[in-house]
Design an enzyme around this catalytic site. Structure first.
Site, PDB file in Angstrom:
ATOM      1  N   SER A  76     -12.729  -8.997  35.792  1.00 37.55           N
ATOM      2  CA  SER A  76     -12.569  -9.719  34.577  1.00 37.55           C
ATOM      3  C   SER A  76     -13.106 -11.049  34.762  1.00 37.55           C
ATOM      4  O   SER A  76     -14.137 -11.484  34.192  1.00 37.55           O
ATOM      5  CB  SER A  76     -11.289  -9.694  33.866  1.00 37.55           C
ATOM      6  OG  SER A  76     -11.417 -10.336  32.768  1.00 37.55           O
ATOM      7  N   LYS A 193      -7.773 -19.715  29.508  1.00 39.09           N
ATOM      8  CA  LYS A 193      -7.018 -18.977  28.440  1.00 39.09           C
ATOM      9  C   LYS A 193      -7.503 -18.054  27.666  1.00 39.09           C
ATOM     10  O   LYS A 193      -7.818 -18.131  26.441  1.00 39.09           O
ATOM     11  CB  LYS A 193      -6.300 -20.097  27.551  1.00 39.09           C
ATOM     12  CG  LYS A 193      -5.474 -21.129  28.275  1.00 39.09           C
ATOM     13  CD  LYS A 193      -4.380 -20.309  28.768  1.00 39.09           C
ATOM     14  CE  LYS A 193      -4.166 -20.785  30.364  1.00 39.09           C
ATOM     15  NZ  LYS A 193      -2.955 -20.181  31.061  1.00 39.09           N
ATOM     16  N   ASP A 256       1.823 -16.708  31.180  1.00 41.58           N
ATOM     17  CA  ASP A 256       0.452 -16.054  31.193  1.00 41.58           C
ATOM     18  C   ASP A 256       1.056 -14.350  31.168  1.00 41.58           C
ATOM     19  O   ASP A 256       0.324 -13.811  30.096  1.00 41.58           O
ATOM     20  CB  ASP A 256      -0.529 -16.293  32.434  1.00 41.58           C
ATOM     21  CG  ASP A 256      -1.678 -15.542  32.157  1.00 41.58           C
ATOM     22  OD1 ASP A 256      -2.502 -15.876  31.164  1.00 41.58           O
ATOM     23  OD2 ASP A 256      -2.080 -14.580  33.078  1.00 41.58           O
ATOM     24  N   GLU A 260       0.342 -11.897  27.726  1.00 47.79           N
ATOM     25  CA  GLU A 260      -0.213 -10.782  27.562  1.00 47.79           C
ATOM     26  C   GLU A 260       0.188  -9.738  27.118  1.00 47.79           C
ATOM     27  O   GLU A 260      -0.120  -8.787  26.474  1.00 47.79           O
ATOM     28  CB  GLU A 260      -0.980 -10.533  29.050  1.00 47.79           C
ATOM     29  CG  GLU A 260      -1.908 -11.418  29.805  1.00 47.79           C
ATOM     30  CD  GLU A 260      -1.737 -11.034  31.213  1.00 47.79           C
ATOM     31  OE1 GLU A 260      -2.803 -11.764  31.831  1.00 47.79           O
ATOM     32  OE2 GLU A 260      -1.301 -10.526  31.988  1.00 47.79           O
TER      33      GLU A 260
END
Length: 538
Positions: A76, A193, A256, A260
């Site tokens: 990603s 972010k 984080d 998610e």
């Protein structure tokens, strides 16, 4: 809390959010290359560095002593970060080489070549050779792969080189085993972010207007020679980050991985599934139910929060709409908080990190059991309806503002903010992980092509967490929040008053001035996403 949180009991009615909790002391830092700026968020001073393409000329100073940056992995983040770094350094007329390192035989070699990297010019090669030859190693392989290969990675790094992470996961994994990084290397993190495709897309969109991109946090875990802070800030500026704020690797991975599974991916998936089912069961047409759930959140709500904040969503409603919003908010806040609280503690304790590592091992056959790769998440009736809705959607249409959906979504957002605040995270981290990343980076992908297009453009860790936790939010809203509404429980007015007066709204206003300079454009046939998701489609 468990029995009281979800059902509007007398106990739950007096358990209200108390916003006046002091976050941890803001992390200060020193830089000899970039301009540090102090901002005030909800009465707390924090320090940031603003980005912009006019700062690219400073990159050679920030990267002093670095001849090669090795970008390891092509998932990603890898493609976006490698291309942004390469383009920024070229604009700075730097001769620093950005080289991609991949496993021998990896199918990603063709993708990297298509992006302009090649073996012939020394910008593409074997993972281990790339690590050994790099002064700055950006480790962007999956978290599970990091957990499996960290010893070999460390052994191939040059003394006094710098390990760069875009996620604190590896620290959490090492801590769970009582380990740490080797002491002869520096360890830094720059954590955009937003998903990798957003990092690249906004960088490209912003080329003509002095830069646009995704805000990033940065952290310095080890600094063996005094260069780490400037290298980290240079890395973030080169990615196109509008602003960069300080954190620690530990605070980063907690916020984080938690985020998610919360409002960024898992929770928003769970609540739209729950609400779509409720609306259709109550007689709403499927098309309208989809518009009043997904389109409402990814369109008008996200746009309004991005530019004006959460209060603007509430204030734009009629009196009747505000009442419906308050009903949904009051019923949903504590059920959402219950799951978020559990999730945060699973992350902080290392349980969720261990879950990711084990899930990665189940992708392959072992112990006589079959392989279980990630399955699809967009094949149910709801998402097929969404395909038809998007086909007939007028260009630029942001969907309806449905008050009940807005109340549930904002309650989820505020509950996540409160968990992070109580756990001592800075407002910069809280707002980016709970608000900006959701509305500016992720929701536009679901608006373009549905939930899988959003979730599956993210990291493996994020994709796994979303699939695991989305059903939990769906279940608790259905079993507790919506039951509370159907019973006609009174609105918790203390919760509403706290929402309306929460100091986070003022902090969001400040951060809104530091958001990307353009709105991300995500066409359905986007070519900047994961290869397996590139298709002209709905």
């Amino acid at each position: 809390m468990t029995s009281a949180n979800g059902c509007g009991s007398a106990l739950a009615s007096c358990m209200v959010s108390v916003p006046a909790v002091k976050p941890q002391t803001a992390l200060d830092f020193e830089t000899s290359v970039f301009k540090k700026e102090k901002i005030s968020l909800a009465g707390h001073d924090e320090y940031i560095v603003r980005g912009g393409r006019d700062l690219f000329k400073l990159l050679p100073d920030a990267f002093k002593g670095i001849k090669q940056i090795g970008v390891i992995g092509w998932g990603s983040q890898g493609p976006a970060q490698a291309q942004n770094l390469r383009d920024s350094l070229a604009e700075a007329k730097s001769d620093i080489v950005v080289k991609i390192g991949l496993r021998k035989g990896s199918r990603s070699f063709d993708e990297a070549r298509a992006a302009g990297f090649s073996e012939e010019n020394g910008t593409l090669g074997d993972i281990w050779e790339t690590i050994s030859g790099s002064d700055l190693v950006l480790l962007l392989i999956s978290d599970a792969a990091q957990a499996d290969n960290y010893e070999k990675i460390f052994s191939h790094m040059k003394p006094d080189s710098i390990l760069g992470l875009s996620h604190g996961f590896l620290l959490g994994h090492l801590q769970s085993m009582g380990l740490d990084f080797p002491k002869n290397i520096s360890v830094i993190a720059v954590c955009p972010k937003g998903m990798g495709p957003s990092v690249r897309r906004l960088y490209v969109q912003g080329k003509e207007i002095n830069g646009a991109g995704i805000n990033s946090s940065f952290g310095v875990h080890q600094d063996v020679d005094g260069r780490a802070t400037d290298v980290a800030l240079g890395w973030s500026v080169a990615l196109g980050s509008p602003f960069t704020f300080a954190t620690t690797l530990e605070q980063e991975y907690k916020s984080d991985i938690f985020g998610e599974r919360g409002i960024l991916l898992g929770a928003v998936h769970g609540i739209v599934e729950s609400l779509f089912r409720r609306y259709t069961e109550n007689g709403m047409s499927e098309d309208l139910a989809y518009k009043n759930t997904v389109e409402c959140i990814t369109g008008i709500i996200s746009k309004t929060i991005s530019s004006q904040g959460m209060l603007a969503v509430y204030n734009s409603l009629s009196e009747e709409g505000k009442r419906e919003f308050e009903t949904a908010y009051s019923a949903s806040y504590y059920p959402c908080m219950e799951i978020l609280y559990e999730c945060y503690e699973d992350v902080a304790s290392g349980s969720e990190i261990r879950s990711v590592v084990l899930a990665g091992q189940r992708f392959y056959e072992k112990d006589g059991l079959p392989a279980f790769p990630m399955g699809k998440i967009d094949q149910t009736r709801m998402w097929k309806v969404g395909e038809q809705v998007r086909k007939s959607r007028p260009a630029g249409d942001l969907g309806p503002l449905y008050p009940f959906t807005a109340g549930v979504y904002v309650a989820l957002m505020m509950a996540q903010i409160e968990i992070l605040r109580k756990k001592g995270h800075s407002y910069s981290e809280i707002i980016n992980e709970s608000v900006i990343e959701a509305v500016d980076s992720l929701n536009p992908f679901m608006h373009a092509r549905g939930v899988s297009f959003m979730v599956d453009n993210c990291s493996t860790t994020a994709r796994l967490g979303s699939r695991k936790w989305a059903p939990r939010f769906d279940y608790i809203l259905t079993q507790q929040a919506l039951v509370t509404v159907d019973k006609g429980a009174p609105i918790n007015q203390d919760l509403i008053r706290n929402f309306l007066s929460d100091p986070v709204h003022g902090a969001i206003e400040v951060c809104a001035q530091l958001r990307p300079t353009v709105d991300i454009s995500v066409p359905p046939d986007a070519d900047f996403v994961r290869p397996e998701l590139r298709q002209s489609g709905n």
